[in-house]
Design an enzyme around this catalytic site. Structure first.
Site, PDB file in Angstrom:
ATOM      1  N   LYS A   1      -2.383  -3.413  -2.060  1.00  0.00           N
ATOM      2  CA  LYS A   1      -2.907  -4.188  -0.922  1.00  0.00           C
ATOM      3  C   LYS A   1      -1.796  -5.030  -0.322  1.00  0.00           C
ATOM      4  O   LYS A   1      -0.812  -5.338  -1.011  1.00  0.00           O
ATOM      5  CB  LYS A   1      -4.057  -5.090  -1.379  1.00  0.00           C
ATOM      6  CG  LYS A   1      -3.645  -6.100  -2.445  1.00  0.00           C
ATOM      7  CD  LYS A   1      -4.846  -6.842  -2.979  1.00  0.00           C
ATOM      8  CE  LYS A   1      -4.441  -7.798  -4.077  1.00  0.00           C
ATOM      9  NZ  LYS A   1      -3.523  -8.876  -3.618  1.00  0.00           N
TER      10      LYS A   1
ATOM     11  N   CYS B   1      -6.386 -14.274  -5.039  1.00  0.00           N
ATOM     12  CA  CYS B   1      -6.753 -12.847  -5.078  1.00  0.00           C
ATOM     13  C   CYS B   1      -7.951 -12.565  -5.975  1.00  0.00           C
ATOM     14  O   CYS B   1      -8.763 -11.699  -5.660  1.00  0.00           O
ATOM     15  CB  CYS B   1      -5.539 -12.014  -5.449  1.00  0.00           C
ATOM     16  SG  CYS B   1      -4.329 -12.043  -4.097  1.00  0.00           S
TER      17      CYS B   1
ATOM     18  N   HIS C   1       7.086  -8.882   5.514  1.00  0.00           N
ATOM     19  CA  HIS C   1       5.638  -9.100   5.641  1.00  0.00           C
ATOM     20  C   HIS C   1       5.315 -10.416   6.352  1.00  0.00           C
ATOM     21  O   HIS C   1       5.973 -11.438   6.130  1.00  0.00           O
ATOM     22  CB  HIS C   1       4.975  -9.079   4.252  1.00  0.00           C
ATOM     23  CG  HIS C   1       3.495  -8.975   4.305  1.00  0.00           C
ATOM     24  ND1 HIS C   1       2.659 -10.011   3.959  1.00  0.00           N
ATOM     25  CD2 HIS C   1       2.691  -7.960   4.703  1.00  0.00           C
ATOM     26  CE1 HIS C   1       1.398  -9.625   4.127  1.00  0.00           C
ATOM     27  NE2 HIS C   1       1.397  -8.381   4.571  1.00  0.00           N
TER      28      HIS C   1
ATOM     29  N   ASP D   1      -3.575  -8.178  -9.835  1.00  0.00           N
ATOM     30  CA  ASP D   1      -2.209  -8.669  -9.569  1.00  0.00           C
ATOM     31  C   ASP D   1      -1.500  -9.289 -10.772  1.00  0.00           C
ATOM     32  O   ASP D   1      -0.882 -10.355 -10.635  1.00  0.00           O
ATOM     33  CB  ASP D   1      -2.233  -9.696  -8.420  1.00  0.00           C
ATOM     34  CG  ASP D   1      -2.718  -9.116  -7.099  1.00  0.00           C
ATOM     35  OD1 ASP D   1      -3.104  -7.942  -7.069  1.00  0.00           O
ATOM     36  OD2 ASP D   1      -2.720  -9.867  -6.099  1.00  0.00           O
TER      37      ASP D   1
END
Ligand code: VGL
Ligand code: ZN
Length: 211
Positions: free
Chosen positions: A110, A155, A56, A12
């Site tokens: 993801k 992450c 989201h 990321d």
């Protein structure tokens, strides 16, 4: 060079996690040069990319009266609410322009399912939906995993823990990562994340120790 069964997973390194971005990690862009440099030592390099639809479930904007960094209960467990970030196709979701890794071989996205978040590059937060990364590493015989990127305590840590749970040999390259370090989130500090990783057997390395 690292051995042939070693893979660098770059997690990321996206504009929204760097200074000026929607969910900026303090000093996040400091990893850009380090990752670009160490990537040259690996014959296998993959990246993850946080890749959310605009509505989201992890976005505080989707929960009336809730603010970023609060938590809500979802069917799969407790979810931290974040500012809108890494929306599919936006500049914030793009990789940092200074990241120079021409040899990258695959990108695993993801968090693209609206109702499920994913910190891990392997398994999403429902612990069932996969990205395919585990199968990819297995098929390529890549059993020695090095992890770098953002954010150390979310992450990067989840990716390292899932790799370890798959039975891989895992090292997090500490100086090639930066953390959010959020004391208001339960278990959300950098120290909490390092404790979970070392308890699980994840190694802690440094970029200059890679040789
Ligand atoms: C991340 C929070 C939400 C990360 C992604 O890359 O660490 N953190 N989405
Ligand atoms: Zn996200």
């Amino acid at each position: 060079m690292q051995p042939n069964d070693a893979v660098l997973i770059v997690v990321d390194v996206q504009n929204d996690f760097c200074p000026g971005g929607a969910l900026a990690v303090p000093d996040g862009d400091a990893v850009v040069g380090i990752v670009s440099r160490i990537a040259k030592q690996f014959s296998a390099v993959v990246m993850t990319q946080d890749w959310h639809p605009a509505d989201h479930i992890s976005f505080a904007s989707q929960h009336a009266g809730r603010a970023p960094f609060e938590t809500v209960e979802l069917p799969y467990g407790t979810q931290v609410l974040w500012p809108d970030h890494c929306v599919q196709g936006t500049a914030g979701a793009a990789f940092h322009p200074g990241l120079v890794v021409p040899g990258v071989q695959a990108v695993f996205r993801k968090g693209f399912r609206r109702m499920v978040d994913s910190y891990s590059g392997f398994l999403e937060a429902d612990r069932t939906s996969t990205t395919g990364l585990g199968g990819y590493l297995a098929e390529r015989g890549l059993g020695r995993v090095f992890v770098a990127g953002l954010a150390t305590d979310f992450c990067v840590a989840w990716t390292a823990l899932d790799a370890q749970a798959l039975g891989l040999d895992v090292t997090v390259i500490e100086d090639a990562c930066r953390g959010i370090d959020a004391p208001t989130i339960p278990g959300g500090t950098l120290a909490d994340a390092w404790r979970r990783m070392s308890d699980a057997g994840v190694r802690r390395g440094r970029s200059d120790g890679l040789v």
